[in-house]
Design a protein around this motif. Structure first.
Motif, PDB file in Angstrom:
ATOM      1  N   ILE A   1       0.833  -1.190   0.000  1.00 39.29           N
ATOM      2  CA  ILE A   1       0.000   0.000   0.000  1.00 39.29           C
ATOM      3  C   ILE A   1       0.871   1.244   0.000  1.00 39.29           C
ATOM      4  O   ILE A   1       2.043   1.200   0.386  1.00 39.29           O
ATOM      5  N   ASP A   2       0.303   2.340  -0.454  1.00 35.31           N
ATOM      6  CA  ASP A   2       0.912   3.654  -0.311  1.00 35.31           C
ATOM      7  C   ASP A   2       0.346   4.227   0.990  1.00 35.31           C
ATOM      8  O   ASP A   2      -0.868   4.417   1.120  1.00 35.31           O
ATOM      9  N   SER A   3       1.190   4.462   1.956  1.00 34.55           N
ATOM     10  CA  SER A   3       0.715   4.907   3.268  1.00 34.55           C
ATOM     11  C   SER A   3      -0.104   6.192   3.180  1.00 34.55           C
ATOM     12  O   SER A   3      -0.961   6.447   4.026  1.00 34.55           O
ATOM     13  N   ARG A   4       0.109   6.997   2.149  1.00 34.63           N
ATOM     14  CA  ARG A   4      -0.632   8.250   2.001  1.00 34.63           C
ATOM     15  C   ARG A   4      -2.083   8.007   1.589  1.00 34.63           C
ATOM     16  O   ARG A   4      -2.910   8.918   1.709  1.00 34.63           O
ATOM     17  N   ARG A   5      -2.366   6.796   1.099  1.00 36.21           N
ATOM     18  CA  ARG A   5      -3.725   6.444   0.693  1.00 36.21           C
ATOM     19  C   ARG A   5      -4.372   5.530   1.736  1.00 36.21           C
ATOM     20  O   ARG A   5      -5.176   4.665   1.399  1.00 36.21           O
ATOM     21  N   SER A   6      -3.988   5.712   2.978  1.00 39.02           N
ATOM     22  CA  SER A   6      -4.527   4.883   4.055  1.00 39.02           C
ATOM     23  C   SER A   6      -4.769   5.745   5.292  1.00 39.02           C
ATOM     24  O   SER A   6      -4.246   6.852   5.401  1.00 39.02           O
ATOM     25  N   ILE A   7      -5.584   5.205   6.197  1.00 35.60           N
ATOM     26  CA  ILE A   7      -5.795   5.859   7.481  1.00 35.60           C
ATOM     27  C   ILE A   7      -5.616   4.823   8.587  1.00 35.60           C
ATOM     28  O   ILE A   7      -5.922   3.645   8.402  1.00 35.60           O
ATOM     29  N   VAL A   8      -5.124   5.268   9.727  1.00 39.90           N
ATOM     30  CA  VAL A   8      -4.967   4.377  10.877  1.00 39.90           C
ATOM     31  C   VAL A   8      -6.318   4.206  11.553  1.00 39.90           C
ATOM     32  O   VAL A   8      -7.078   5.176  11.726  1.00 39.90           O
TER      33      VAL A   8
ATOM     34  N   ALA B   1      -9.446  12.330   2.304  1.00 35.48           N
ATOM     35  CA  ALA B   1      -9.791  13.274   3.362  1.00 35.48           C
ATOM     36  C   ALA B   1     -11.103  12.908   4.050  1.00 35.48           C
ATOM     37  O   ALA B   1     -11.310  13.233   5.226  1.00 35.48           O
ATOM     38  N   GLU B   2     -11.994  12.217   3.353  1.00 38.72           N
ATOM     39  CA  GLU B   2     -13.293  11.848   3.925  1.00 38.72           C
ATOM     40  C   GLU B   2     -13.262  10.513   4.658  1.00 38.72           C
ATOM     41  O   GLU B   2     -14.206  10.178   5.391  1.00 38.72           O
ATOM     42  N   LEU B   3     -12.205   9.736   4.485  1.00 40.24           N
ATOM     43  CA  LEU B   3     -12.161   8.387   5.056  1.00 40.24           C
ATOM     44  C   LEU B   3     -12.275   8.350   6.579  1.00 40.24           C
ATOM     45  O   LEU B   3     -13.026   7.517   7.113  1.00 40.24           O
ATOM     46  N   PRO B   4     -11.568   9.207   7.323  1.00 42.44           N
ATOM     47  CA  PRO B   4     -11.628   9.069   8.781  1.00 42.44           C
ATOM     48  C   PRO B   4     -13.032   9.217   9.356  1.00 42.44           C
ATOM     49  O   PRO B   4     -13.445   8.446  10.228  1.00 42.44           O
TER      50      PRO B   4
END
Length: 308
Positions: free
Chosen positions: A93-100, A266-269
Motif C-alpha cells: 500500500i501507499d501509506s498516504r492512501r490509508s488511514i490508521v 480526506a473523507e475516510l476518517p
C-alpha cells in the motif's frame, strides 16, 4: 504467499501461490491483509467493464481493505491502480492512501462498508454543495451502496429521502433505515420535487424516470442535481433532449477521476468512525479467501468480505 489470481477478463479468480510483494516507493509498505470486500467496482475492474480496468494480467483483484502495517497498527487502505490488490495474504500500500484505525474495530465490517459508503458520502460532500434540509431521491436504493446512501443522506441533514428500487421486499425494509418513502421506478414522479438524485443504476431506468420527474416538478426552474454514481442497469442512458431544456437539470458524475484521490482520502476518517460506531447499518459476511472461486459469482444481499 497465497492470493486470488485472474488471468483473463472472462476467467474467474483462482486461489494459488503468488510471489511475495515488494515495497519499492518511498511511501510504500508491505502489509498483512485482514479483510477485503468484494465490491461492484472490484468485479467490474476484474471483468473489464469498468472504465479504469487496465487489461494487464495476471491480476490479483481487490481495491481496498483493512490491513496490519509493519508496526502492528490497523489501517484502512485504498489502493491505486495495481495488479497486486488486496485479495491476497499480503500486498503493498501507499501509506498516504490509508488511514490508521482503532485497534478494536471489526475489520470485516470496515472492509464491507467503506467502498459502498464512500460513493454517496463523497458525492454529497465533495461533488456538490449539499445543504441541510434538501430532499434526496436514491435510484437503486435496495443495494448495499443505496441502503447506506439513505443513512448517509439523513446523517448530512436531508429533510426527505425517497428510496427507489425494483425489489418490493427489500424496498419495504428501507423505511427502517430512514427512508421517508419507498418507491418503485414507476412511481418516482412522487419524488419529482427533490433537490438531488443519487443514481446508482443509470441505463434505461434512469432515462425513463428523468423526463416524467422533470415535467412533474412544481417549479421547473428550481435546480435539480442528478449525480451519476453507478451503472448497474447499463453504461449508457438515452437521455431525452427535452430533459435538458424542460427544467433546470444539472447532470454530474461522481467517481474516480471526477473526484481527486486526496478528496476521497480526506473523507475516510469520518466515514470509518461512523461505521465503527455502528451509526451506519452494514450487511457483511466473511468468506475464506480460499473459497473465492465459489463465492465470486454468488448472488447475495450481503457484502462478501474475503479473509485470508
Amino acid at each position: 504467499m497465497h492470493a486470488a489470481i485472474i488471468t483473463a477478463y472472462d476467467a474467474p479468480p483462482v486461489y494459488g501461490e503468488h510471489p511475495e510483494p515488494v515495497a519499492r516507493g518511498e511511501h510504500d509498505m508491505v502489509v498483512d491483509v485482514l479483510a477485503a470486500g468484494l465490491h461492484h467496482l472490484t468485479r467490474s475492474k476484474a471483468d473489464g467493464s469498468h472504465y479504469s480496468a487496465s487489461g494487464v494480467f495476471p491480476l490479483v483483484p481487490g481495491m481496498d481493505g483493512v490491513v496490519r502495517d509493519p508496526s502492528g497498527r490497523l489501517r484502512y487502505a485504498a489502493l491505486d491502480d495495481t495488479n497486486l490488490g488486496t485479495f491476497a495474504e499480503r500486498t503493498v500500500i501507499d501509506s498516504r492512501r490509508s488511514i490508521v484505525l482503532p485497534d478494536d474495530v471489526d475489520p470485516v465490517r470496515i472492509a464491507a462498508a467503506m467502498n459502498p459508503g464512500m460513493s454517496s458520502w463523497v458525492a454529497l460532500r465533495r461533488r456538490i454543495t449539499f445543504r441541510e434540509g434538501q430532499r434526496v431521491l436514491i435510484l437503486g436504493a435496495t443495494g448495499n451502496a443505496g441502503r447506506m446512501a439513505i443513512q448517509i443522506a439523513k446523517r448530512f441533514g436531508a429533510a426527505q429521502v425517497f428510496a427507489a428500487g425494483r425489489d418490493a421486499t427489500r424496498l419495504a425494509a428501507l423505511t427502517g433505515l430512514g427512508a421517508d418513502r419507498a418507491l418503485t421506478f414507476d412511481d418516482v414522479t412522487a419524488a419529482a420535487d427533490v433537490d438531488v438524485v443519487l443514481d446508482f443504476v443509470w441505463g434505461e431506468p434512469a432515462a425513463g424516470a428523468m423526463l416524467p420527474m422533470l415535467t412533474a416538478r412544481a417549479d421547473r426552474s428550481a435546480p435539480l442535481t442528478w449525480i451519476q454514481i453507478g451503472s448497474m442497469a447499463g453504461a449508457s442512458a438515452p437521455v431525452p433532449s427535452a430533459a435538458l431544456r424542460a427544467a433546470r437539470l444539472n447532470i454530474v458524475g461522481s467517481g474516480i477521476g471526477s473526484v481527486p484521490a486526496r478528496d476521497f482520502i480526506a473523507e475516510l476518517p469520518e466515514l470509518a468512525k461512523a461505521v465503527g460506531e455502528g451509526a451506519i447499518d452494514v450487511r457483511a459476511r466473511a468468506v475464506p479467501l480460499a473459497r473465492i472461486a465459489q463465492a465470486w459469482s454468488e448472488k447475495t444481499s450481503e457484502r462478501l468480505v474475503f479473509v485470508p
